[in-house]
Design a protein around this motif. Structure first.
Motif, PDB file in Angstrom:
ATOM      1  N   GLU A 287     -51.257 -14.083  -1.540  1.00  0.00           N
ATOM      2  CA  GLU A 287     -50.198 -14.779  -1.662  1.00  0.00           C
ATOM      3  C   GLU A 287     -49.415 -15.544  -0.629  1.00  0.00           C
ATOM      4  OE1 GLU A 287     -48.372 -13.674  -5.330  1.00  0.00           O
ATOM      5  OE2 GLU A 287     -49.928 -13.839  -6.642  1.00  0.00           O
ATOM      6  N   ASN A 288     -49.235 -14.077   0.512  1.00  0.00           N
ATOM      7  CA  ASN A 288     -48.237 -14.498   1.249  1.00  0.00           C
ATOM      8  C   ASN A 288     -48.884 -14.334   2.671  1.00  0.00           C
ATOM      9  OD1 ASN A 288     -45.321 -13.888  -0.021  1.00  0.00           O
ATOM     10  ND2 ASN A 288     -46.986 -12.728  -0.656  1.00  0.00           N
ATOM     11  N   LYS A 289     -49.945 -15.088   2.688  1.00  0.00           N
ATOM     12  CA  LYS A 289     -51.148 -15.105   4.138  1.00  0.00           C
ATOM     13  C   LYS A 289     -49.744 -15.620   5.303  1.00  0.00           C
ATOM     14  CE  LYS A 289     -54.160 -16.937   2.160  1.00  0.00           C
ATOM     15  NZ  LYS A 289     -56.357 -17.742   2.195  1.00  0.00           N
ATOM     16  N   ALA A 290     -49.773 -17.047   4.890  1.00  0.00           N
ATOM     17  CA  ALA A 290     -48.872 -17.484   5.670  1.00  0.00           C
ATOM     18  C   ALA A 290     -47.959 -16.914   6.317  1.00  0.00           C
ATOM     19  CB  ALA A 290     -48.395 -19.063   5.325  1.00  0.00           C
ATOM     20  N   GLU A 291     -47.017 -16.197   5.582  1.00  0.00           N
ATOM     21  CA  GLU A 291     -45.698 -15.278   6.276  1.00  0.00           C
ATOM     22  C   GLU A 291     -46.408 -14.177   7.316  1.00  0.00           C
ATOM     23  OE1 GLU A 291     -46.150 -16.104   3.382  1.00  0.00           O
ATOM     24  OE2 GLU A 291     -44.025 -17.265   2.918  1.00  0.00           O
ATOM     25  N   LEU A 292     -47.289 -14.136   6.453  1.00  0.00           N
ATOM     26  CA  LEU A 292     -48.711 -12.696   7.521  1.00  0.00           C
ATOM     27  C   LEU A 292     -48.882 -13.507   9.280  1.00  0.00           C
ATOM     28  CD1 LEU A 292     -49.938 -10.842   4.472  1.00  0.00           C
ATOM     29  CD2 LEU A 292     -47.910 -10.249   5.393  1.00  0.00           C
ATOM     30  N   SER A 293     -49.275 -14.572   9.014  1.00  0.00           N
ATOM     31  CA  SER A 293     -49.560 -14.344  10.688  1.00  0.00           C
ATOM     32  C   SER A 293     -48.631 -14.454  11.657  1.00  0.00           C
ATOM     33  CB  SER A 293     -50.112 -16.169  10.288  1.00  0.00           C
ATOM     34  OG  SER A 293     -51.087 -17.419  11.103  1.00  0.00           O
ATOM     35  N   LEU A 294     -49.046 -13.848  12.622  1.00  0.00           N
ATOM     36  CA  LEU A 294     -48.807 -13.596  13.882  1.00  0.00           C
ATOM     37  C   LEU A 294     -48.334 -14.763  15.134  1.00  0.00           C
ATOM     38  CD1 LEU A 294     -49.816  -9.798  14.767  1.00  0.00           C
ATOM     39  CD2 LEU A 294     -48.468 -10.836  13.209  1.00  0.00           C
TER      40      LEU A 294
END
Length: 462
Positions: A287-294
């Motif tokens: 659900e938080n893939k965008a926030e976890l991307s480096l």
């Protein structure tokens, strides 16, 4: 001459009123203490659960992708990051059960208790040769001197594995690690017939140097004709595709999809972690893939872990539950625990109810203790001089009886000594009845005597 009517005793209603008020106070106090106890248990449970769910994430060097991803994950999840000198040491810490989470590439030594949660990244193997000099097969590649562009020596080990080269000095000279900062042109000029670059797929897409190479004369991106066979032979290796235009959009390089091989970066968890914890963790990650991307693209396309039973690293049951949308309801998940908790709460509630009752409850009055009030009525019956006085004593006796019956019903009076009370009540009731008959007889005799006096006086007058 009539005797003065006895004053009714209001003691019984007052005592019962005091007992009822005491019981109401007891109920209120019991409710307050129960609420306080419940709040304390809930607060303690939430504190324990929060502390117990603090996961330890083992990572390699501080500037590595593992550490940076863990730092991003810590912004959406309660984590304690455990840094190590490199990723191999991080996996050793994980293997010693000193960490709950870790990141590994599939060519690493896999801890036996590691279970996959998600695929964070793909490393692709790009087989590059000078422009116009296509490499048609693995057999042809084996004849060439190969430079490997990779982040670590594990890249050269991977190339030797797929080429089935033994660990000999000759193999070491044929497959060499390229110096940092090397370019394709420089390596070809140095006598290398092929360059194998191993890089994150997300970095390949963002790297603009491939377009510059194409404009300066270009290079040839070769397909691995035996990619499927290699992936089948070595489970750690996956079959991959370099999509059209992935290296350069204009001109498009490759011009069409090219088959190759690669490795996967997996987020893994200890197999002993609960299904609920890992299911919630998987939900948070997806659900938080965008926030976890480096920023460099690592983990920009997080994918579900393979849930097949024959997967190279088996998915954790909690992750599989979330990925397959097979999450159990609250009742299904905690049904057994709920039965145990209800039984425990029943026992605890009984214990605390006994404690509260012992401390706060006003003991009910014994029925035998009211015999004194009844005997007092009996003593006053002897001195009653009129039927009206007896009626008042009878009402007082019935009031006591009514109070005992009501008290037995609501618990303000115990049945202890009830036989004594009954005996006293019957004795006084009979005594009032006999006194009533006595007064009636004396009243009749006095009336007859008065009639005789009247008759005598009348005769004398005549």
């Amino acid at each position: 001459m009539s005797a003065e009517a006895p004053t009714p005793h209001p003691e019984m209603p007052r005592r019962r009123s005091r007992v009822v008020k005491s019981n109401r106070t007891q109920i209120l106090l019991f409710s307050i203490l129960t609420l306080v106890l419940t709040a304390a248990v809930v607060w303690g449970g939430r504190t324990w659960l929060r502390n117990s769910e603090t996961l330890v994430f083992a990572v390699g060097e501080a500037n590595g992708p593992e550490a940076r991803f863990a730092a991003r994950l810590a912004t959406v999840l309660r984590l304690r990051i455990a840094p190590n000198g490199d990723n191999a040491k991080a996996l050793s810490q994980f293997d010693r059960k000193e960490a709950n989470l870790a990141i590994l590439r599939t060519d690493a030594r896999i801890p036996p208790r590691a279970r996959a949660l998600a695929i964070l990244e793909h490393d692709l193997l790009l087989l590059i040769s000078p422009n116009g000099k296509k490499i048609k097969s693995i057999a042809e590649l084996k004849k060439k001197k190969i430079a490997v562009l990779a982040d670590s020596e594990s890249g050269t080990a991977l190339v030797r594995t797929i080429l089935e080269l033994s660990d000999t000095p000759e193999a070491a000279t044929r497959v060499q690690m390229a110096p940092p900062g090397s370019t394709f042109d420089g390596l070809f000029a140095a006598g290398f017939g092929a360059v194998i670059k191993i890089a994150h797929a997300s970095q390949i897409v963002k790297d603009k140097s491939y377009e510059q190479y194409v404009r300066r004369g270009g290079f040839t991106l070769n397909a691995l004709d035996s990619a499927k066979a290699i992936a089948r032979k070595y489970p750690a290796i996956s079959e991959e595709t370099v999509a059209t235009g992935m290296l350069s959009a204009s001109p498009a390089v490759p011009a069409e999809d090219v088959d190759t091989i690669g490795l996967e970066w997996l987020l893994v968890a200890q197999s002993k972690l609960s299904t609920t914890t890992v299911s919630d963790l998987a939900r948070i990650i997806y659900e938080n893939k965008a926030e976890l991307s480096l920023t460099d693209g690592f983990a920009s396309k997080i994918e579900p872990a393979a849930t097949d039973k024959d997967a190279f690293i088996v998915a954790h049951p909690g992750a599989a539950e979330y990925i397959n949308d097979d999450i159990k309801s609250f009742v299904e998940r905690y049904s057994d625990l709920m039965y145990v908790a209800l039984a425990a709460l029943s026992i605890i509630g009984t214990i605390f109810a006994a404690i509260y009752t012992k401390v706060t409850r006003v003991a009910p009055e014994k029925a035998s203790q009211l015999a004194t009030a009844i005997l007092d009525i009996g003593e006053r019956t002897e001195y009653a001089k009129s039927l009206d006085a007896l009626d008042e004593l009878q009402d007082e006796l019935e009031t006591i009886l009514r109070g005992v019956v009501i008290g037995l019903r609501d618990g303000t009076i115990s049945s202890d000594g009830l036989d004594t009370f009954k005996l006293g009540y019957e004795f006084v009731r009979d005594e009032i009845g006999m006194r009533r008959e006595h007064l009636k007889r004396h009243a009749a005799q006095d009336h007859a005597q008065d009639d005789k006096v009247v008759v005598v006086k009348t005769a004398q007058s005549a």
